[in-house]
Design an enzyme around this catalytic site. Structure first.
Site, PDB file in Angstrom:
ATOM      1  N   TYR A   1      37.189  17.226 -57.969  1.00 18.58           N
ATOM      2  CA  TYR A   1      36.153  17.305 -56.950  1.00 18.58           C
ATOM      3  C   TYR A   1      34.729  17.467 -57.470  1.00 18.58           C
ATOM      4  O   TYR A   1      33.780  17.424 -56.690  1.00 18.58           O
ATOM      5  CB  TYR A   1      36.492  18.432 -55.964  1.00 18.58           C
ATOM      6  CG  TYR A   1      37.723  18.101 -55.150  1.00 18.58           C
ATOM      7  CD1 TYR A   1      37.641  17.263 -54.051  1.00 18.58           C
ATOM      8  CD2 TYR A   1      38.973  18.587 -55.516  1.00 18.58           C
ATOM      9  CE1 TYR A   1      38.763  16.930 -53.318  1.00 18.58           C
ATOM     10  CE2 TYR A   1      40.108  18.260 -54.795  1.00 18.58           C
ATOM     11  CZ  TYR A   1      40.004  17.434 -53.696  1.00 18.58           C
ATOM     12  OH  TYR A   1      41.116  17.085 -52.970  1.00 18.58           O
TER      13      TYR A   1
ATOM     14  N   VAL B   1      44.169  17.132 -48.537  1.00 10.62           N
ATOM     15  CA  VAL B   1      43.679  15.877 -49.109  1.00 10.62           C
ATOM     16  C   VAL B   1      44.756  15.273 -50.000  1.00 10.62           C
ATOM     17  O   VAL B   1      45.266  15.942 -50.910  1.00 10.62           O
ATOM     18  CB  VAL B   1      42.388  16.109 -49.910  1.00 10.62           C
ATOM     19  CG1 VAL B   1      41.898  14.803 -50.527  1.00 10.62           C
ATOM     20  CG2 VAL B   1      41.300  16.720 -49.020  1.00 10.62           C
ATOM     21  N   SER B   2      45.086  14.020 -49.764  1.00 12.91           N
ATOM     22  CA  SER B   2      46.073  13.332 -50.603  1.00 12.91           C
ATOM     23  C   SER B   2      45.880  11.823 -50.495  1.00 12.91           C
ATOM     24  O   SER B   2      45.323  11.319 -49.521  1.00 12.91           O
ATOM     25  CB  SER B   2      47.505  13.687 -50.181  1.00 12.91           C
ATOM     26  OG  SER B   2      47.857  13.058 -48.950  1.00 12.91           O
ATOM     27  N   VAL B   3      46.351  11.128 -51.524  1.00 14.67           N
ATOM     28  CA  VAL B   3      46.413   9.664 -51.526  1.00 14.67           C
ATOM     29  C   VAL B   3      47.782   9.268 -52.052  1.00 14.67           C
ATOM     30  O   VAL B   3      48.223   9.772 -53.100  1.00 14.67           O
ATOM     31  CB  VAL B   3      45.306   9.039 -52.407  1.00 14.67           C
ATOM     32  CG1 VAL B   3      45.451   7.518 -52.455  1.00 14.67           C
ATOM     33  CG2 VAL B   3      43.923   9.416 -51.888  1.00 14.67           C
TER      34      VAL B   3
ATOM     35  N   ARG C   1      43.471   4.130 -56.970  1.00 12.00           N
ATOM     36  CA  ARG C   1      42.443   3.266 -57.568  1.00 12.00           C
ATOM     37  C   ARG C   1      41.947   2.178 -56.619  1.00 12.00           C
ATOM     38  O   ARG C   1      41.631   1.066 -57.020  1.00 12.00           O
ATOM     39  CB  ARG C   1      42.952   2.650 -58.889  1.00 12.00           C
ATOM     40  CG  ARG C   1      43.187   3.691 -59.984  1.00 12.00           C
ATOM     41  CD  ARG C   1      43.744   3.077 -61.234  1.00 12.00           C
ATOM     42  NE  ARG C   1      45.100   2.548 -61.001  1.00 12.00           N
ATOM     43  CZ  ARG C   1      46.203   3.295 -61.014  1.00 12.00           C
ATOM     44  NH1 ARG C   1      46.114   4.598 -61.256  1.00 12.00           N
ATOM     45  NH2 ARG C   1      47.380   2.746 -60.802  1.00 12.00           N
TER      46      ARG C   1
ATOM     47  N   SER D   1      43.986  21.423 -56.018  1.00 11.71           N
ATOM     48  CA  SER D   1      45.237  21.339 -56.761  1.00 11.71           C
ATOM     49  C   SER D   1      44.958  21.027 -58.222  1.00 11.71           C
ATOM     50  O   SER D   1      45.661  21.509 -59.118  1.00 11.71           O
ATOM     51  CB  SER D   1      46.142  20.275 -56.147  1.00 11.71           C
ATOM     52  OG  SER D   1      45.478  19.018 -56.102  1.00 11.71           O
ATOM     53  N   GLU D   2      43.938  20.216 -58.476  1.00 16.67           N
ATOM     54  CA  GLU D   2      43.491  19.893 -59.823  1.00 16.67           C
ATOM     55  C   GLU D   2      41.967  19.995 -59.848  1.00 16.67           C
ATOM     56  O   GLU D   2      41.283  19.183 -59.231  1.00 16.67           O
ATOM     57  CB  GLU D   2      43.931  18.491 -60.224  1.00 16.67           C
ATOM     58  CG  GLU D   2      45.439  18.313 -60.295  1.00 16.67           C
ATOM     59  CD  GLU D   2      45.830  16.898 -60.690  1.00 16.67           C
ATOM     60  OE1 GLU D   2      45.925  16.634 -61.900  1.00 16.67           O
ATOM     61  OE2 GLU D   2      46.018  16.074 -59.782  1.00 16.67           O
TER      62      GLU D   2
ATOM     63  N   THR E   1      37.348   8.449 -52.450  1.00 17.37           N
ATOM     64  CA  THR E   1      35.888   8.423 -52.337  1.00 17.37           C
ATOM     65  C   THR E   1      35.464   8.121 -50.909  1.00 17.37           C
ATOM     66  O   THR E   1      34.536   8.753 -50.383  1.00 17.37           O
ATOM     67  CB  THR E   1      35.307   7.372 -53.299  1.00 17.37           C
ATOM     68  OG1 THR E   1      35.641   7.737 -54.639  1.00 17.37           O
ATOM     69  CG2 THR E   1      33.792   7.284 -53.168  1.00 17.37           C
TER      70      THR E   1
ATOM     71  N   PHE F   1      44.007  27.743 -47.811  1.00 21.12           N
ATOM     72  CA  PHE F   1      44.002  27.004 -46.540  1.00 21.12           C
ATOM     73  C   PHE F   1      44.325  25.534 -46.786  1.00 21.12           C
ATOM     74  O   PHE F   1      44.092  24.686 -45.998  1.00 21.12           O
ATOM     75  CB  PHE F   1      42.651  27.166 -45.817  1.00 21.12           C
ATOM     76  CG  PHE F   1      41.447  26.856 -46.668  1.00 21.12           C
ATOM     77  CD1 PHE F   1      40.967  25.563 -46.791  1.00 21.12           C
ATOM     78  CD2 PHE F   1      40.786  27.875 -47.338  1.00 21.12           C
ATOM     79  CE1 PHE F   1      39.858  25.281 -47.554  1.00 21.12           C
ATOM     80  CE2 PHE F   1      39.649  27.607 -48.116  1.00 21.12           C
ATOM     81  CZ  PHE F   1      39.183  26.308 -48.217  1.00 21.12           C
TER      82      PHE F   1
END
Length: 411
Positions: free
Chosen positions: A123, A82-84, A90, A118-119, A95, A411
């Site tokens: 979530y 998962v990344s942006v 923003r 990662s942070e 989402t 994973f």
């Protein structure tokens, strides 16, 4: 926003994965890692937003089978990659991806979604709660010894290459899965992950090594590890970095750790991820000199509250009505009657006028689900409300697990 959500095509994988790498700092992984993750990618479950020809976000899922309290191994979506892009923050992309993904998980009939974060702060707003933890140990061998059972002397140890030991290791691992919640049954292809050892990532460590434990000619355990040779004016001070130790009996487990502690020219044993209830903590002579550190590991999300709570068993009889809050997946919102014991469970929706015993969000259910986070602890933090006196203690006992949940690899 002009970006549109697309399912990943095989020809787009390199650009999609490069977007992920850039979001995690921009350092490209080794070719061996690219090859493995490309082969494991489930394209029908991987997607991202594209702004024209530019990939600006990524997400995916693996079709896992995960152990839950009681020994069942159930379907779970392993949320991953998962990344942006920093240029597209923003704008609601994360989402939107979480919305798309959880709808898909529900449509596939998977009651659970899990991830490593990662942070951790990211979530919770999507209903994920920390469901298991991992223990890190850095042990000074010059000041810490091991007390092993006498039966450890009957265990035969032998070196084997990681490649040639694969079938034996996977057979041991498979027998361990049902006994500890949070472990993943490895599907074809995933057996390559524990022995992924790109030379460019070793940072002075040796190539990965393997030792097998045998009793009566049968492989009953293994250790995967690497050694980093170091010297100073006083002599050798190398490090043994332990990747994995699994065994089917206490004697073999202790024998493997005694071997790791006895490797010549080393002074430190470093284990980056062990269960928080690892028996190793009872074998060492001085726990204070093991530099124990605990951090979050698996984050758990109940996608179908009823099916998820029915999939596991409960270590004490339980009959409770749970008032569940779940704004992101509103099909879970409302009151559920959970009845269960060590043999099985039933969890059905009840009328919202039915008296509830506990009020909590789906995030707290995710934290408690694998038995590693007591509901009493969550209630003490104000995250679970007791609506009937004694209900928190009853539920906490029932939801507990005799062994701590643990995720052996990421994973």
């Amino acid at each position: 926003m002009t970006a549109d959500l697309r399912e990943l095509g095989q020809s787009d994988w390199d650009r999609w994965y490069a977007t992920l790498e850039r979001a995690f700092g921009g350092v490209a992984e080794q070719p061996e890692e690219h090859e493995l993750w490309n082969s494991l990618t489930e394209y029908e479950r991987a997607f991202g937003f594209w702004d024209g020809d530019t990939c600006v976000s990524t997400a995916g899922a693996f079709s896992f089978r995960m152990s839950v309290p009681g020994g069942a191994v159930v379907d779970a979506a392993g949320v991953t990659m998962v990344s942006v892009a920093a240029t597209h923050r923003r704008r609601g992309l994360l989402t939107a991806m979480m919305r798309h993904q959880l709808d898909d998980v529900r449509a596939r009939g998977e009651a659970l979604a899990v991830l490593t974060a990662s942070e951790p702060v990211i979530y919770g707003r999507f209903g994920y709660g920390v469901g298991s933890h991992q223990l890190r140990l850095e042990i000074d061998k010059s000041r810490v010894g091991l007390a092993v059972p006498a039966a450890a002397d009957e265990v035969r140890l032998r070196y084997a290459t990681p490649a040639e030991s694969g079938a034996d290791r996977e057979a041991v691992y498979a027998q361990r899965v049902a006994g500890r919640p949070g472990m993943l049954a490895r599907r074809p292809g995933w057996e390559k992950l524990p022995t992924l050892d790109p030379p460019g990532d070793r940072n002075g460590m040796s190539p990965q090594q393997c030792v097998l434990a045998e009793l009566d000619g049968e492989v009953v355990g293994y250790a995967l590890f690497a050694v980093k040779p170091e010297w100073d004016a006083q002599g050798p001070k190398g490090t043994v970095r332990v990747q994995d130790v699994e065994a089917l009996d206490p004697a073999s487990y202790a024998a493997l750790w005694r071997f790791l502690f006895g490797i010549d020219l080393t002074s430190t044993v470093l284990a980056l991820s062990r269960p928080v209830d690892d028996p190793l903590t009872q074998l060492v002579s001085d726990i204070r000199r093991c530099d124990l550190r605990i951090r979050d590991s698996l984050h758990v999300r109940l996608v179908d509250v009823g099916a998820a709570l029915e999939a596991r068993t409960y270590q004490a009889p339980v009959d409770l009505v749970l008032d569940v809050e779940d704004a992101f997946c509103p099909w879970n919102q409302g009151r559920w009657r959970l009845m269960g014991d060590a043999k099985g469970a039933s969890c059905k929706r009840v009328d919202d006028d039915s008296p509830a015993d506990l009020a909590l969000s789906v995030r707290e259910l995710g934290s408690a689900y694998l038995g590693g986070v007591p509901l009493t602890q969550l209630a003490g933090a104000g995250r679970v409300r007791e609506l009937r006196q004694g209900a928190v203690a009853e539920a906490s006992l029932a939801f507990g697990s005799t062994v701590a949940p643990w995720l052996p690899h990421g994973f």
